[in-house]
Design an enzyme around this catalytic site. Sequence first.
Site, short mmCIF file in Angstrom:
data_model
loop_
_atom_site.label_atom_id
_atom_site.label_comp_id
_atom_site.label_asym_id
_atom_site.label_seq_id
_atom_site.Cartn_x
_atom_site.Cartn_y
_atom_site.Cartn_z
N THR A 16 -8.03 -4.66 5.30
CA THR A 16 -8.26 -4.60 6.75
C THR A 16 -9.45 -3.74 7.11
O THR A 16 -10.16 -4.03 8.07
CB THR A 16 -6.97 -4.06 7.43
N SER A 63 -5.43 -6.90 -0.29
CA SER A 63 -4.93 -6.19 -1.48
C SER A 63 -3.73 -6.89 -2.10
O SER A 63 -3.40 -6.65 -3.26
CB SER A 63 -4.61 -4.73 -1.17
N THR A 96 -4.19 -1.80 2.74
CA THR A 96 -3.05 -0.87 2.72
C THR A 96 -1.86 -1.43 1.94
O THR A 96 -1.05 -0.66 1.42
CB THR A 96 -2.55 -0.57 4.15
N1 DAS Z 1 -5.14 -6.85 4.78
C1 DAS Z 1 -4.02 -6.23 4.15
C2 DAS Z 1 -4.39 -5.73 2.77
O1 DAS Z 1 -5.44 -6.08 2.29
C3 DAS Z 1 -3.44 -5.15 4.96
C4 DAS Z 1 -4.30 -3.96 5.15
O2 DAS Z 1 -5.34 -3.74 4.57
O3 DAS Z 1 -3.87 -3.12 5.94
O4 DAS Z 1 -3.65 -4.99 2.17
#
Ligand code: DAS
Length: 324
Positions: A16, A63, A96
Amino acid sequence: MTTRRARLVLLSTGGTIASRAQAADRLVHYKLDQAGPPLDPDLLGLVEGFADIRHEEVVRMPSSDLGQAQLLELARRVHAHLASPDVDGIVITHGTDTLEETALFLALTTPPGKPVVMTAAMRPGGALGSDGPRNFLGAVRVAADQGARGRGVLVVMDDEIIAAPCARKRHANAVAAFRPEAGGLIGEVLPDRIVLAGGAPDGLPGFDVTGCAALPRVEILYAYQDAPAFLFDAVVASGAAGIVLACTGNGTLSTMAKAAVADAIGKGLVVVRSSRTGAGRVTWAESAGIPSGPLNPQQARILLSLALSRTKDADQIANWFAAF
Ligand code: DAS
Protein backbone atom coordinates in the site's frame (compact mmCIF):
# COMPACT_ATOMS: atom_id res chain seq x y z
CA MET A 1 31.99 19.57 14.20
CA THR A 2 29.72 18.76 11.29
CA THR A 3 27.93 15.43 11.31
CA ARG A 4 27.96 13.52 8.04
CA ARG A 5 24.53 12.84 6.55
CA ALA A 6 23.57 9.20 6.74
CA ARG A 7 23.80 7.28 3.46
CA LEU A 8 20.86 4.94 3.24
CA VAL A 9 19.65 2.43 0.70
CA LEU A 10 15.90 2.19 0.20
CA LEU A 11 14.71 -1.23 -0.96
CA SER A 12 11.08 -1.06 -2.09
CA THR A 13 8.90 -4.14 -2.49
CA GLY A 14 5.42 -2.73 -3.18
CA GLY A 15 2.41 -2.78 -0.85
CA THR A 16 0.00 0.00 0.00
CA ILE A 17 2.85 2.39 0.71
CA ALA A 18 3.69 2.21 -3.02
CA SER A 19 0.06 2.66 -4.11
CA ARG A 20 -2.09 5.71 -4.93
CA ALA A 21 -5.74 6.11 -3.95
CA GLN A 22 -8.21 6.58 -6.82
CA ALA A 23 -9.71 9.46 -4.83
CA ALA A 24 -9.05 10.94 -1.40
CA ASP A 25 -12.11 9.23 0.09
CA ARG A 26 -11.35 5.78 -1.44
CA LEU A 27 -9.36 3.95 1.20
CA VAL A 28 -9.75 0.56 -0.49
CA HIS A 29 -9.73 -0.79 -4.06
CA TYR A 30 -6.42 0.80 -4.97
CA LYS A 31 -3.91 -0.96 -7.16
CA LEU A 32 -0.17 -1.07 -7.39
CA ASP A 33 0.61 0.91 -10.53
CA GLN A 34 3.07 -1.29 -12.43
CA ALA A 35 3.70 1.39 -15.07
CA GLY A 36 4.37 4.34 -12.77
CA PRO A 37 7.35 5.09 -10.54
CA PRO A 38 8.13 2.37 -7.96
CA LEU A 39 7.41 4.66 -5.04
CA ASP A 40 5.42 7.87 -4.67
CA PRO A 41 7.93 10.64 -5.59
CA ASP A 42 6.38 12.73 -2.79
CA LEU A 43 7.71 10.20 -0.30
CA LEU A 44 11.28 10.53 -1.51
CA GLY A 45 11.02 14.31 -1.59
CA LEU A 46 9.85 14.29 2.01
CA VAL A 47 13.03 12.73 3.37
CA GLU A 48 15.59 14.63 1.30
CA GLY A 49 16.58 16.74 4.28
CA PHE A 50 17.26 13.75 6.51
CA ALA A 51 19.59 11.44 4.62
CA ASP A 52 21.15 10.66 1.25
CA ILE A 53 19.00 7.92 -0.16
CA ARG A 54 19.71 5.53 -3.01
CA HIS A 55 16.57 3.74 -4.13
CA GLU A 56 16.42 0.21 -5.57
CA GLU A 57 13.21 -1.58 -6.38
CA VAL A 58 13.37 -5.25 -5.41
CA VAL A 59 9.84 -6.16 -6.50
CA ARG A 60 6.52 -4.34 -6.82
CA MET A 61 3.97 -6.68 -5.30
CA PRO A 62 1.22 -6.84 -2.73
CA SER A 63 2.88 -8.55 0.21
CA SER A 64 0.39 -11.42 0.05
CA ASP A 65 2.17 -12.46 -3.18
CA LEU A 66 5.65 -12.53 -1.66
CA GLY A 67 7.30 -15.89 -1.04
CA GLN A 68 10.67 -17.44 -0.40
CA ALA A 69 12.07 -16.41 -3.81
CA GLN A 70 11.50 -12.73 -3.03
CA LEU A 71 12.62 -13.09 0.59
CA LEU A 72 15.88 -14.76 -0.43
CA GLU A 73 16.50 -12.02 -3.01
CA LEU A 74 15.75 -9.31 -0.45
CA ALA A 75 18.11 -10.94 2.07
CA ARG A 76 20.86 -11.10 -0.58
CA ARG A 77 20.50 -7.39 -1.34
CA VAL A 78 20.42 -6.48 2.33
CA HIS A 79 23.63 -8.46 2.88
CA ALA A 80 25.38 -6.89 -0.08
CA HIS A 81 24.47 -3.32 0.88
CA LEU A 82 25.33 -3.78 4.53
CA ALA A 83 28.79 -5.00 3.50
CA SER A 84 29.44 -1.76 1.61
CA PRO A 85 31.38 0.92 3.50
CA ASP A 86 29.30 3.49 1.60
CA VAL A 87 26.05 2.40 3.23
CA ASP A 88 25.07 3.38 6.77
CA GLY A 89 21.69 1.70 6.90
CA ILE A 90 18.76 0.28 4.97
CA VAL A 91 15.07 1.17 4.80
CA ILE A 92 12.65 -1.38 3.35
CA THR A 93 9.12 -0.48 2.25
CA HIS A 94 6.66 -3.37 2.23
CA GLY A 95 2.97 -4.27 2.37
CA THR A 96 1.50 -4.57 5.84
CA ASP A 97 -0.26 -7.89 5.29
CA THR A 98 2.77 -10.18 5.55
CA LEU A 99 5.28 -7.71 6.92
CA GLU A 100 5.73 -9.71 10.11
CA GLU A 101 6.87 -12.73 8.09
CA THR A 102 9.50 -10.82 6.12
CA ALA A 103 10.54 -8.96 9.27
CA LEU A 104 11.24 -12.20 11.12
CA PHE A 105 12.99 -13.68 8.09
CA LEU A 106 15.33 -10.68 7.90
CA ALA A 107 15.83 -10.67 11.67
CA LEU A 108 17.09 -14.26 11.44
CA THR A 109 19.25 -13.79 8.34
CA THR A 110 20.78 -10.32 8.68
CA PRO A 111 24.17 -9.79 10.35
CA PRO A 112 23.98 -7.41 13.33
CA GLY A 113 25.32 -3.87 13.08
CA LYS A 114 23.95 -1.26 10.71
CA PRO A 115 20.26 -0.37 11.01
CA VAL A 116 17.74 -2.21 8.85
CA VAL A 117 14.32 -0.61 9.21
CA MET A 118 11.08 -1.79 7.65
CA THR A 119 7.97 0.30 7.20
CA ALA A 120 4.60 0.20 5.43
CA ALA A 121 1.26 2.00 5.21
CA MET A 122 -2.36 1.13 5.87
CA ARG A 123 -3.69 3.86 3.56
CA PRO A 124 -2.50 4.56 0.03
CA GLY A 125 -0.89 7.81 -1.08
CA GLY A 126 -3.39 10.60 -1.66
CA ALA A 127 -6.05 9.04 0.62
CA LEU A 128 -7.41 10.94 3.58
CA GLY A 129 -5.16 10.31 6.56
CA SER A 130 -2.56 8.48 4.47
CA ASP A 131 0.04 7.16 6.89
CA GLY A 132 2.74 6.31 4.33
CA PRO A 133 4.58 9.64 4.46
CA ARG A 134 4.73 9.69 8.25
CA ASN A 135 5.80 6.06 8.52
CA PHE A 136 8.41 6.45 5.78
CA LEU A 137 9.87 9.57 7.33
CA GLY A 138 9.97 7.83 10.71
CA ALA A 139 11.78 4.84 9.22
CA VAL A 140 14.36 7.05 7.49
CA ARG A 141 14.99 9.00 10.68
CA VAL A 142 15.47 5.78 12.66
CA ALA A 143 17.79 4.25 10.04
CA ALA A 144 19.84 7.47 10.03
CA ASP A 145 20.13 7.46 13.81
CA GLN A 146 23.36 6.15 15.32
CA GLY A 147 21.36 4.79 18.24
CA ALA A 148 19.65 2.29 15.94
CA ARG A 149 22.91 0.42 15.31
CA GLY A 150 23.16 -3.07 16.76
CA ARG A 151 19.47 -3.39 17.62
CA GLY A 152 18.56 -5.91 14.97
CA VAL A 153 15.96 -5.41 12.25
CA LEU A 154 13.35 -2.83 13.28
CA VAL A 155 9.81 -2.05 12.17
CA VAL A 156 8.58 1.56 12.31
CA MET A 157 4.82 2.04 12.16
CA ASP A 158 2.68 4.78 13.65
CA ASP A 159 5.68 6.38 15.41
CA GLU A 160 6.47 3.14 17.24
CA ILE A 161 9.78 1.30 16.88
CA ILE A 162 9.26 -2.43 17.16
CA ALA A 163 11.86 -5.25 17.26
CA ALA A 164 11.15 -7.20 14.05
CA PRO A 165 10.55 -10.60 15.69
CA CYS A 166 7.84 -8.98 17.84
CA ALA A 167 5.99 -7.11 15.06
CA ARG A 168 2.39 -8.28 14.63
CA LYS A 169 -0.37 -6.92 12.41
CA ARG A 170 -3.41 -7.12 14.66
CA HIS A 171 -6.00 -4.96 12.92
CA ALA A 172 -7.37 -5.26 9.40
CA ASN A 173 -8.17 -1.56 8.90
CA ALA A 174 -6.80 0.74 11.61
CA VAL A 175 -3.80 2.95 10.93
CA ALA A 176 -2.47 1.73 14.30
CA ALA A 177 -2.60 -1.84 12.96
CA PHE A 178 0.67 -3.06 14.46
CA ARG A 179 0.84 -3.97 18.12
CA PRO A 180 4.08 -5.58 19.22
CA GLU A 181 4.31 -8.79 21.18
CA ALA A 182 5.22 -8.16 24.83
CA GLY A 183 8.63 -6.52 25.18
CA GLY A 184 8.82 -5.70 21.48
CA LEU A 185 8.16 -1.99 21.69
CA ILE A 186 11.67 -0.62 21.94
CA GLY A 187 11.39 3.00 21.00
CA GLU A 188 9.47 5.95 19.68
CA VAL A 189 9.74 8.41 16.83
CA LEU A 190 9.27 11.80 18.48
CA PRO A 191 9.00 15.06 16.56
CA ASP A 192 12.50 16.18 17.54
CA ARG A 193 14.35 12.93 18.25
CA ILE A 194 14.41 9.18 18.18
CA VAL A 195 14.16 7.37 21.51
CA LEU A 196 15.44 3.79 21.63
CA ALA A 197 15.36 1.71 24.80
CA GLY A 198 16.09 -1.87 23.86
CA GLY A 199 16.71 -4.26 21.00
CA ALA A 200 15.80 -7.63 19.59
CA PRO A 201 15.55 -10.51 22.07
CA ASP A 202 19.05 -11.79 22.90
CA GLY A 203 20.47 -15.03 21.59
CA LEU A 204 18.27 -15.46 18.52
CA PRO A 205 19.55 -17.99 16.00
CA GLY A 206 21.18 -16.65 12.83
CA PHE A 207 20.95 -18.26 9.38
CA ASP A 208 23.14 -17.30 6.44
CA VAL A 209 20.93 -17.63 3.35
CA THR A 210 23.18 -15.81 0.90
CA GLY A 211 24.04 -19.00 -1.00
CA CYS A 212 20.63 -20.56 -0.60
CA ALA A 213 18.52 -21.21 -3.71
CA ALA A 214 15.40 -22.54 -1.98
CA LEU A 215 14.14 -23.34 1.50
CA PRO A 216 12.35 -26.47 2.72
CA ARG A 217 8.58 -26.22 2.41
CA VAL A 218 6.52 -25.84 5.56
CA GLU A 219 2.72 -25.66 5.56
CA ILE A 220 0.30 -24.26 8.13
CA LEU A 221 -2.78 -26.18 9.26
CA TYR A 222 -5.52 -24.44 11.24
CA ALA A 223 -7.36 -26.03 14.18
CA TYR A 224 -11.13 -25.73 14.50
CA GLN A 225 -14.06 -27.87 15.67
CA ASP A 226 -14.52 -30.85 13.35
CA ALA A 227 -11.19 -30.18 11.55
CA PRO A 228 -10.64 -33.23 9.32
CA ALA A 229 -7.59 -35.52 9.12
CA PHE A 230 -7.39 -35.40 5.33
CA LEU A 231 -5.72 -31.97 5.40
CA PHE A 232 -2.82 -33.51 7.38
CA ASP A 233 -2.71 -36.40 4.94
CA ALA A 234 -2.57 -33.97 2.00
CA VAL A 235 0.31 -32.00 3.51
CA VAL A 236 2.29 -35.15 4.33
CA ALA A 237 1.65 -36.54 0.83
CA SER A 238 2.75 -33.24 -0.75
CA GLY A 239 6.32 -33.78 0.44
CA ALA A 240 6.42 -30.86 2.88
CA ALA A 241 9.32 -30.95 5.33
CA GLY A 242 7.36 -29.48 8.22
CA ILE A 243 3.96 -28.46 9.54
CA VAL A 244 3.05 -25.54 11.75
CA LEU A 245 -0.27 -25.95 13.52
CA ALA A 246 -2.39 -22.92 14.34
CA CYS A 247 -3.64 -24.74 17.43
CA THR A 248 -6.38 -23.83 19.82
CA GLY A 249 -5.36 -22.07 23.05
CA ASN A 250 -1.93 -22.85 24.43
CA GLY A 251 -0.99 -25.21 21.59
CA THR A 252 -3.59 -27.86 22.38
CA LEU A 253 -4.45 -30.66 19.94
CA SER A 254 -7.71 -32.50 19.24
CA THR A 255 -7.70 -36.29 19.44
CA MET A 256 -7.59 -36.39 15.64
CA ALA A 257 -4.69 -33.90 15.52
CA LYS A 258 -2.69 -35.87 18.12
CA ALA A 259 -2.86 -38.97 15.93
CA ALA A 260 -2.11 -36.98 12.76
CA VAL A 261 0.90 -35.26 14.37
CA ALA A 262 2.29 -38.61 15.55
CA ASP A 263 1.86 -39.96 12.02
CA ALA A 264 3.55 -36.92 10.43
CA ILE A 265 6.49 -37.09 12.87
CA GLY A 266 6.78 -40.82 12.20
CA LYS A 267 7.12 -40.01 8.50
CA GLY A 268 9.98 -37.59 9.14
CA LEU A 269 8.23 -34.20 9.24
CA VAL A 270 8.97 -31.70 11.99
CA VAL A 271 5.83 -30.28 13.62
CA VAL A 272 5.51 -26.99 15.52
CA ARG A 273 2.49 -26.04 17.61
CA SER A 274 1.56 -22.36 17.51
CA SER A 275 -1.71 -20.74 18.56
CA ARG A 276 -4.65 -19.34 16.63
CA THR A 277 -5.45 -16.95 19.53
CA GLY A 278 -3.30 -14.11 18.19
CA ALA A 279 -1.35 -13.29 21.35
CA GLY A 280 0.57 -14.91 24.18
CA ARG A 281 3.03 -17.81 24.14
CA VAL A 282 2.62 -21.49 23.45
CA THR A 283 4.24 -23.19 26.42
CA TRP A 284 2.30 -26.49 26.52
CA ALA A 285 4.99 -29.13 26.12
CA GLU A 286 3.02 -32.27 26.91
CA SER A 287 1.87 -33.01 23.36
CA ALA A 288 4.15 -34.00 20.50
CA GLY A 289 5.35 -31.10 18.36
CA ILE A 290 7.57 -28.16 19.28
CA PRO A 291 5.89 -25.25 21.10
CA SER A 292 6.28 -22.04 19.08
CA GLY A 293 6.70 -19.72 22.10
CA PRO A 294 5.45 -16.25 21.11
CA LEU A 295 5.72 -16.80 17.35
CA ASN A 296 2.37 -16.83 15.58
CA PRO A 297 1.76 -19.52 12.95
CA GLN A 298 3.02 -17.47 10.00
CA GLN A 299 6.20 -16.49 11.85
CA ALA A 300 6.73 -20.00 13.19
CA ARG A 301 6.58 -21.17 9.57
CA ILE A 302 9.45 -18.80 8.68
CA LEU A 303 11.64 -20.04 11.53
CA LEU A 304 10.83 -23.71 10.91
CA SER A 305 11.68 -23.38 7.23
CA LEU A 306 15.02 -21.69 8.00
CA ALA A 307 15.72 -24.28 10.71
CA LEU A 308 14.98 -27.18 8.37
CA SER A 309 17.46 -25.75 5.88
CA ARG A 310 20.11 -26.65 8.52
CA THR A 311 18.87 -29.76 10.30
CA LYS A 312 15.98 -32.17 10.82
CA ASP A 313 16.96 -32.63 14.46
CA ALA A 314 13.80 -31.72 16.38
CA ASP A 315 15.71 -31.08 19.63
CA GLN A 316 18.00 -28.56 17.94
CA ILE A 317 15.01 -26.90 16.29
CA ALA A 318 13.18 -26.79 19.63
CA ASN A 319 16.19 -24.94 21.10
CA TRP A 320 15.93 -22.31 18.37
CA PHE A 321 12.23 -21.80 19.11
CA ALA A 322 13.01 -21.58 22.82
CA ALA A 323 15.29 -18.60 22.12
CA PHE A 324 12.25 -16.34 21.58
N1 DAS B 1 -1.52 -4.04 -0.08
C1 DAS B 1 -1.44 -4.92 1.05
C2 DAS B 1 -0.07 -5.55 1.15
O1 DAS B 1 0.70 -5.43 0.22
C3 DAS B 1 -1.80 -4.25 2.31
C4 DAS B 1 -0.88 -3.19 2.77
O2 DAS B 1 0.21 -2.95 2.29
O3 DAS B 1 -1.26 -2.55 3.74
O4 DAS B 1 0.26 -6.14 2.15
